[in-house]
Structure formats: C-alpha cells, structure tokens
Design a protein around this motif. Sequence first.
Motif, PDB file in Angstrom:
ATOM      1  N   GLY A   6       0.814  -1.204   0.000  1.00 12.35           N
ATOM      2  CA  GLY A   6       0.000   0.000   0.000  1.00 12.35           C
ATOM      3  C   GLY A   6       0.850   1.257   0.000  1.00 12.35           C
ATOM      4  O   GLY A   6       0.546   2.229  -0.713  1.00 12.35           O
ATOM      5  N   ARG A   7       1.926   1.249   0.785  1.00 14.47           N
ATOM      6  CA  ARG A   7       2.824   2.402   0.788  1.00 14.47           C
ATOM      7  C   ARG A   7       3.489   2.585  -0.571  1.00 14.47           C
ATOM      8  O   ARG A   7       3.655   3.708  -1.051  1.00 14.47           O
ATOM      9  CB  ARG A   7       3.887   2.232   1.882  1.00 14.47           C
ATOM     10  N   ARG A   8       3.844   1.457  -1.204  1.00 14.80           N
ATOM     11  CA  ARG A   8       4.497   1.547  -2.502  1.00 14.80           C
ATOM     12  C   ARG A   8       3.535   2.114  -3.555  1.00 14.80           C
ATOM     13  O   ARG A   8       3.940   2.925  -4.404  1.00 14.80           O
ATOM     14  CB  ARG A   8       4.992   0.175  -2.939  1.00 14.80           C
ATOM     15  N   LEU A   9       2.271   1.685  -3.502  1.00 10.76           N
ATOM     16  CA  LEU A   9       1.306   2.235  -4.456  1.00 10.76           C
ATOM     17  C   LEU A   9       1.125   3.723  -4.225  1.00 10.76           C
ATOM     18  O   LEU A   9       1.074   4.510  -5.180  1.00 10.76           O
ATOM     19  CB  LEU A   9      -0.035   1.518  -4.338  1.00 10.76           C
ATOM     20  N   ALA A  10       1.033   4.132  -2.960  1.00  9.96           N
ATOM     21  CA  ALA A  10       0.866   5.551  -2.654  1.00  9.96           C
ATOM     22  C   ALA A  10       2.038   6.359  -3.189  1.00  9.96           C
ATOM     23  O   ALA A  10       1.856   7.461  -3.741  1.00  9.96           O
ATOM     24  CB  ALA A  10       0.733   5.744  -1.143  1.00  9.96           C
ATOM     25  N   GLU A  11       3.249   5.823  -3.059  1.00  8.98           N
ATOM     26  CA  GLU A  11       4.433   6.515  -3.566  1.00  8.98           C
ATOM     27  C   GLU A  11       4.401   6.606  -5.097  1.00  8.98           C
ATOM     28  O   GLU A  11       4.745   7.651  -5.663  1.00  8.98           O
ATOM     29  CB  GLU A  11       5.692   5.775  -3.118  1.00  8.98           C
TER      30      GLU A  11
END
Length: 419
Positions: free
Chosen positions: A334-339
């Motif tokens: 999820g953090r990677r998608l947000a980035e």
Amino acid sequence: MSAASGDPVRSLRWGVNYTPSDGWFHSWQDLDLDAVRADFESIASLGVDHVRVFPLWPLLQPNRTHIRTRGIADVGRVVDAAAEFGLDVNVDGLQGHLSSFDFLPAWVTSWHRRNIYTDPDVIQAQAALLRAIATEISARPNVLGMTLGNETNQFAVTRHPEQQLTTPNQMGAWIRGQLDEIGGVLPDGMHQHSFDDNVWFVDSCPVTPRHAATLGDATTVHSWVFTAVAQLFPSGHPARTLFADYLVQLAQAWADDPGRPVWLQEIGAPYPAIPAEGAADFLEDSLRPVLDVPNVWGVTWWCSHDVSRKLADFPELEYTLGLLDSERKVKPAGRRLAELIAEQKATPVPVQQRATAVSFDSGDESTGLGRSLTDPAGPVFGAWLRLATDGIKPALIRTNKVHDADYLAARGITTVVAG
C-alpha cells in the motif's frame, strides 16, 4: 489530456477494488456506514481516486420478482460515503463470483436451476436489477459507471463444477443486451463487462476475445499470475511482472478501434506465488510497464483490505491481497502504491506508442477457436517476452491487421515480428 488525441501525457486513473475490512462482502447484509467510511478514509489516504464496489446479487434480488428496496438504497449510501472522501465509484451489477465463492440467488440454483445467460425469465429479472441499481446511482456525480458483473464468464467455463452451457452467440447477446439496459438508464457512464483470462487463452470459453474488445465502453483486464504464469516461470522471472503488460497489449490487439480504452481493472500480488516480502516490488514492477500505454484508462488494484482471519474457508492467498490489513493499517504494498501514485501525479509518464509488434493468427474470431495460441505457454508470449526482456517494449497485432495502413499508423506500429 486524451491519449487518443495524440497528447503526450494523460491523467491515469488510480483505484482499488473495495473489500470491506469487517465482514468482507457479507457486510452488505447489515451495512455499517461508519465502518464503510472508516474503510474509505483509509483507502483515500493512499491517494487513489476511485473504488469498485460489489453488492451481492442474492441480497439485492432474493426472488426473481422481488428487488429489495433497502438493498438498492444501501448501494447509493455506499456511493455517497465514497464521495465524502473524494472517491469516484464503479458499481458491479451481478455478483456473481468473488474470491472463489459464487453468489447466485436461490431461484437459479438447485431445484430451481436455470441458465443465467439464456433463460428469458432470468434475463428479464437481471435486467430489472441492473436498471434498479443504475437508477439509484444515476444522480450521484461521483459515479463512473457500472460493470455488468465480476468475471461473469466463470459460470460458463468447463472447469466450473456447475457449468452453465452457452454458445458464443448466446453469450454475446446476453452481454450486449444487459449493457444496453445499464446504458439506457446511465447514458453518460463508462460501462463494461469483466472476465478472467480464460477469455484470452481458452478456446472453449464462450466469452470470446472479440466480446472482450468490442462490447462495452472499455476492455477490462484481470491480471493474475497464479493461473498460469507462476506455474510456468520461476520466482524472479520477468514473465511474472510483465504479464499485466502482455494482457493489456493483447486487449489492444483484439480491438478494431485503435483508441479503445483498456482498464487494468484487477491486478494483485497473490501469495504464495508472490512472497509477502516481495508484494511491494511486484506491484511496482508490474505497473510501471503499463504507465506509458496510450489507451490505458486506469489501474484498479485488488484489493483494498485483507480478508479477516476470522472468516473461514478462503483460499490462503485471499487473506493477504490487501493494500491495507483488516485493521486498516497500510501494508508495504500500500505504501508503494501511494508513492507511485504521488510520483505519477507530480511527473506523469508521457504516453508512448510501440513501434514493434508481435503478430498472431486470431483463428476463428466468431467462436474464439485458436485463441490458445497466445497462452503464456505458447509461442506468441515467448516471442513477445524475448523482445520485452531485450529492452524493446513490444505491442501485439492480429495478422489480419498487419497490412491495414491506417490501423498501423494509428497504433504507431512500423515493425511486425512473427509470433
């Protein structure tokens, strides 16, 4: 800006398939809007702009001639809750099939078994439900449109334990007719049908690639590596992270309209094919290759939240697919998608036509016989993959289009390689 008009940059849509964190899709039975709002708040924190939601068919239409008013109103309430957090919504109509479970109403099963694609009474009832949903959401400005149902081909394939027999002609008529019902109520929405990759690869599937690439306003792609690619190529092989791009290119190749939108409507990182510690890298490495594809409308990741371990009998992979866990905490993926979303909003990747295309014989396009040539185990994928791993981003093209100068020009194809 529109890719179809030749502009170098377009605004890609980013979203998630919404799986409620508490009670999964069973939560539609006793909808808790506070829980839905908390879910949407956690989803919006990732920077996405839309969700796809899945009300269950048996709960909305428990009898062929009875559509629950409260159930339909709940769909509208969920759309309104999404709007509170700046999220647009696509609503799936006939659920259908979700995460290995089938959701068919009792009036088409067991002693009342009827063919959901060909029985006139069933078709009429389905149309009534789709119109009711469309009517409920029609005045809401954050509605993108509707999808006929989730992987509606599942019930018609030979591997289904209770297969519903139908022909490609009958299936085409069913899809076309039901999409017309939706469009009659929501004329300005983007409406489509969805399917698993049997449509692209299995000769006997009655939903054909032509159905996929001509019916509805966009071609949907559901990219799951566990169905074939992970069985054919070892962990770490580029075939795994290039599979979504291959499906997008296949969707483009089957369309006669070079500008037809392609929606990467489902893609996920299924355990154990993708180890938990590799999910974030898999997400980024799978999505980056499609960011510059002109016709891609958007990416909708499967899924928002993990299935809670309190619920039994799911395939193991379903418990770990979320970008957030069942407590609404953001996971590494999820953090990677947000980035990635933040990066693309700040500096969008310019769209880029692909000059080199791998050709394939499309077989009998009316029945789909011959489509298995493009299966991941076949020569077309092999030829495409060799080019892709050599640094050439290849397209795909049907052999019956290789001498169509206007078509080639529209897609920017200058070199064709035999598959």
